[in-house]
Design a protein around this motif. Structure first.
Motif, PDB file in Angstrom:
ATOM      1  N   SER A  41      40.310  36.124  25.917  1.00  0.00           N
ATOM      2  CA  SER A  41      39.633  37.232  26.585  1.00  0.00           C
ATOM      3  C   SER A  41      39.393  36.989  28.075  1.00  0.00           C
ATOM      4  CB  SER A  41      38.326  37.575  25.877  1.00  0.00           C
ATOM      5  OG  SER A  41      37.447  36.472  25.920  1.00  0.00           O
ATOM      6  N   THR A  42      39.072  35.775  28.463  1.00  0.00           N
ATOM      7  CA  THR A  42      38.822  35.494  29.882  1.00  0.00           C
ATOM      8  C   THR A  42      40.099  35.660  30.695  1.00  0.00           C
ATOM      9  OG1 THR A  42      37.073  33.956  29.286  1.00  0.00           O
ATOM     10  CG2 THR A  42      37.953  33.775  31.511  1.00  0.00           C
ATOM     11  N   LEU A  43      41.174  35.067  30.223  1.00  0.00           N
ATOM     12  CA  LEU A  43      42.462  35.189  30.906  1.00  0.00           C
ATOM     13  C   LEU A  43      42.905  36.647  30.964  1.00  0.00           C
ATOM     14  CD1 LEU A  43      44.997  33.908  32.169  1.00  0.00           C
ATOM     15  CD2 LEU A  43      45.876  33.635  29.861  1.00  0.00           C
ATOM     16  N   LEU A  44      42.754  37.342  29.860  1.00  0.00           N
ATOM     17  CA  LEU A  44      43.151  38.739  29.798  1.00  0.00           C
ATOM     18  C   LEU A  44      42.336  39.592  30.763  1.00  0.00           C
ATOM     19  CD1 LEU A  44      45.062  40.686  28.404  1.00  0.00           C
ATOM     20  CD2 LEU A  44      43.353  41.004  26.628  1.00  0.00           C
ATOM     21  N   SER A  45      41.046  39.320  30.861  1.00  0.00           N
ATOM     22  CA  SER A  45      40.169  40.070  31.762  1.00  0.00           C
ATOM     23  C   SER A  45      40.584  39.869  33.224  1.00  0.00           C
ATOM     24  CB  SER A  45      38.722  39.638  31.551  1.00  0.00           C
ATOM     25  OG  SER A  45      37.884  40.297  32.448  1.00  0.00           O
ATOM     26  N   ARG A  46      40.834  38.625  33.591  1.00  0.00           N
ATOM     27  CA  ARG A  46      41.264  38.341  34.970  1.00  0.00           C
ATOM     28  C   ARG A  46      42.614  38.996  35.270  1.00  0.00           C
ATOM     29  NH1 ARG A  46      40.198  32.049  35.174  1.00  0.00           N
ATOM     30  NH2 ARG A  46      41.467  32.369  33.356  1.00  0.00           N
ATOM     31  N   ALA A  47      43.532  38.912  34.318  1.00  0.00           N
ATOM     32  CA  ALA A  47      44.857  39.503  34.503  1.00  0.00           C
ATOM     33  C   ALA A  47      44.753  41.018  34.622  1.00  0.00           C
ATOM     34  CB  ALA A  47      45.766  39.127  33.345  1.00  0.00           C
ATOM     35  N   LYS A  48      43.929  41.618  33.788  1.00  0.00           N
ATOM     36  CA  LYS A  48      43.760  43.074  33.824  1.00  0.00           C
ATOM     37  C   LYS A  48      43.203  43.514  35.179  1.00  0.00           C
ATOM     38  CE  LYS A  48      41.727  46.940  31.280  1.00  0.00           C
ATOM     39  NZ  LYS A  48      42.216  47.816  32.284  1.00  0.00           N
TER      40      LYS A  48
END
Length: 116
Positions: free
Chosen positions: A77-84
């Motif tokens: 979720s953290t990686l996905l949030s930053r990428a988004k």
């Protein structure tokens, strides 16, 4: 095979790959180098997404694609949030250039490589 196709299209939708590819296609082709960079960028995005189709979650757990994507998104979720956030910033720009689209491609490759 259906799960793999579902995963492919679900990821393409989540990452708005079509929008990114449309912006790449709109890049200028003023000379040979611009044309080559543009074509290479589009191939890179498509190849990164295709490479994800054999993800171990689908092979070993037998999960349906949507459940697999949700599970992977929760784990990362953290990686996905930053990428988004990065992809949203790039998509929100009125001016697309090879530099911003290169960053978008790197973000997508990182996400797919980590299994999101």
């Amino acid at each position: 095979m259906t799960d793999v196709a579902e995963l492919y299209y679900d990821l393409a939708d989540r990452l708005q790959i079509t929008h990114l590819l449309d912006r790449i296609i709109e890049l200028p082709r003023d000379d040979r180098w611009s044309s080559m960079a543009r074509a290479r960028s589009a191939r890179t995005v498509r190849r990164a997404l295709r490479a994800h189709r054999g993800h171990p979650v689908l092979r070993h757990r037998g999960l349906h694609a949507r459940g697999a994507v949700r599970g992977l998104a929760e784990l990362n979720s953290t990686l996905l949030s930053r990428a988004k956030t990065t992809l949203d910033d790039i998509r929100g720009s009125d001016n697309y250039e090879l530099s911003s689209l290169s960053v978008a491609m790197r973000v997508i490759r990182t996400l797919l490589r980590t299994g999101v």
